[in-house]
Design an enzyme around this catalytic site. Structure first.
Site, PDB file in Angstrom:
ATOM      1  N   GLU A 189      15.242 -12.792  86.042  1.00  0.00           N
ATOM      2  CA  GLU A 189      14.303 -12.909  84.619  1.00  0.00           C
ATOM      3  C   GLU A 189      14.552 -11.779  83.844  1.00  0.00           C
ATOM      4  OE1 GLU A 189      13.296 -14.454  82.321  1.00  0.00           O
ATOM      5  OE2 GLU A 189      11.511 -15.483  82.626  1.00  0.00           O
ATOM      6  N   ASP A 190      14.527 -11.746  82.740  1.00  0.00           N
ATOM      7  CA  ASP A 190      14.590 -10.674  81.612  1.00  0.00           C
ATOM      8  C   ASP A 190      13.256  -9.757  82.013  1.00  0.00           C
ATOM      9  OD1 ASP A 190      13.230 -12.530  80.595  1.00  0.00           O
ATOM     10  OD2 ASP A 190      14.064 -12.082  78.553  1.00  0.00           O
ATOM     11  N   ASP A 234       6.019 -10.668  81.883  1.00  0.00           N
ATOM     12  CA  ASP A 234       4.904 -10.212  80.612  1.00  0.00           C
ATOM     13  C   ASP A 234       3.700 -10.705  81.259  1.00  0.00           C
ATOM     14  OD1 ASP A 234       3.895  -9.198  78.481  1.00  0.00           O
ATOM     15  OD2 ASP A 234       4.392 -10.813  77.297  1.00  0.00           O
ATOM     16  N   PHE A 269       6.533  -4.681  72.521  1.00  0.00           N
ATOM     17  CA  PHE A 269       7.452  -5.851  72.523  1.00  0.00           C
ATOM     18  C   PHE A 269       8.963  -5.178  72.326  1.00  0.00           C
ATOM     19  CE2 PHE A 269       9.789  -9.486  70.672  1.00  0.00           C
ATOM     20  CZ  PHE A 269       9.392 -10.296  71.503  1.00  0.00           C
ATOM     21  N   ARG A 291      19.992  -9.607  70.726  1.00  0.00           N
ATOM     22  CA  ARG A 291      20.180  -9.751  72.260  1.00  0.00           C
ATOM     23  C   ARG A 291      21.305  -8.778  72.464  1.00  0.00           C
ATOM     24  NH1 ARG A 291      17.307 -14.153  74.375  1.00  0.00           N
ATOM     25  NH2 ARG A 291      17.097 -15.855  72.894  1.00  0.00           N
TER      26      ARG A 291
HETATM   27  P1  5GP Z   1       5.566 -14.474  80.354  1.00  0.00           P
HETATM   28  O1  5GP Z   1       5.178 -15.949  80.599  1.00  0.00           O
HETATM   29  O2  5GP Z   1       5.550 -13.622  81.490  1.00  0.00           O
HETATM   30  O3  5GP Z   1       4.226 -13.993  79.565  1.00  0.00           O
HETATM   31  O4  5GP Z   1       6.607 -14.105  79.158  1.00  0.00           O
HETATM   32  C1  5GP Z   1       7.981 -14.191  79.781  1.00  0.00           C
HETATM   33  C2  5GP Z   1       8.830 -14.344  78.462  1.00  0.00           C
HETATM   34  O5  5GP Z   1       8.169 -13.874  77.195  1.00  0.00           O
HETATM   35  C3  5GP Z   1      10.184 -13.762  78.810  1.00  0.00           C
HETATM   36  O6  5GP Z   1      11.080 -14.241  79.742  1.00  0.00           O
HETATM   37  C4  5GP Z   1      10.570 -13.469  77.299  1.00  0.00           C
HETATM   38  O7  5GP Z   1      11.417 -14.405  76.801  1.00  0.00           O
HETATM   39  C5  5GP Z   1       9.342 -13.367  76.664  1.00  0.00           C
HETATM   40  N1  5GP Z   1       8.834 -12.039  76.343  1.00  0.00           N
HETATM   41  C6  5GP Z   1       7.731 -11.560  76.852  1.00  0.00           C
HETATM   42  N2  5GP Z   1       7.699 -10.190  76.648  1.00  0.00           N
HETATM   43  C7  5GP Z   1       8.687  -9.681  75.649  1.00  0.00           C
HETATM   44  C8  5GP Z   1       9.158  -8.682  74.951  1.00  0.00           C
HETATM   45  O8  5GP Z   1       8.701  -7.682  75.070  1.00  0.00           O
HETATM   46  N3  5GP Z   1      10.264  -8.744  74.241  1.00  0.00           N
HETATM   47  C9  5GP Z   1      10.743 -10.009  74.194  1.00  0.00           C
HETATM   48  N4  5GP Z   1      11.966 -10.118  73.258  1.00  0.00           N
HETATM   49  N5  5GP Z   1      10.443 -11.052  74.775  1.00  0.00           N
HETATM   50  C10 5GP Z   1       9.564 -11.088  75.429  1.00  0.00           C
END
Ligand code: 5GP
Length: 187
Positions: A110-111, A114, A163, A176
């Protein structure tokens, strides 16, 4: 080495949080760790690295070249509904992996973790497919935003609540291809 285009420079419009060099060094360490853990397993069973589209693609491409063991690569597409920057916790698989996972050792890449909703859903879903094992590798983690307890087996960097963009991460599908991880100045 060729200079990156002007808009790729750390000064504008993004402040650099993690440099391309720091990312490369950490990715090499993660690859070495995965090689040590999974190398012996590849003699008896398949190890599949699953990238979560689209944010993990650049990280995955660099990471797999640092794993010195036979692995296969697959992808899964996920969408979480909500506005662009706030996770709603409602997650859907938009594109599934191409081959069954039963009996395989799975590493999900995963990237960023959050709130943790996306990964929590994904790991639970993939675990129902009877893999031999399943682990999570995430480039970034924002612990301040955590709403779900998620165990990250291989973590690149813990970051503050900003972010972030670049190295696979987008804002409205753009940026990206930034070689570093940055954030919007003043955010
Ligand atoms: P989660 O479900 O953990 O809140 O969010 C996961 C997804 O939200 C990540 O895979 C990503 O696509 C997006 N996301 C969360 N935080 C960021 C951020 O700081 N920057 C970007 N570009 N995407 C984020």
């Amino acid at each position: 080495m060729v200079s990156p285009p002007a808009w790729n420079r750390p000064s504008e419009p993004f402040a650099e949080l993690i440099s391309a060099e720091a990312i490369a060094a950490r990715v090499a360490e993660l690859g070495a760790q995965i090689t040590a853990d999974y190398g012996p397993l590849t003699r008896s069973s398949e190890v599949v690295v699953i990238g979560v589209l689209k944010g993990s693609v650049i990280f995955l491409a660099d990471l797999v070249r640092r794993i010195a063991a036979p692995i296969s690569v697959d992808f899964i597409g996920i969408s979480s509904y909500g506005d662009a920057t706030v996770s709603s916790g409602v997650v859907q698989i938009t594109q599934d992996v191409s081959r069954p996972l039963e009996g395989k050792h799975v590493i999900v890449v995963e990237d960023i973790v959050d709130t943790g909703h996306t990964v929590h859903y994904l790991m639970e879903n993939l675990a129902t497919r009877r893999p031999a094992s399943i682990k999570l590798c995430a480039l970034l983690h924002k612990p301040e935003r955590s709403e779900r307890t998620v165990h990250i087996d291989y973590l690149g960097f813990t970051i503050p609540n900003k972010f972030v963009v670049g190295y696979g991460l987008d804002i409205a599908q753009q940026f990206r291809n930034l070689p570093f991880i940055g954030y919007v100045q003043g955010s």
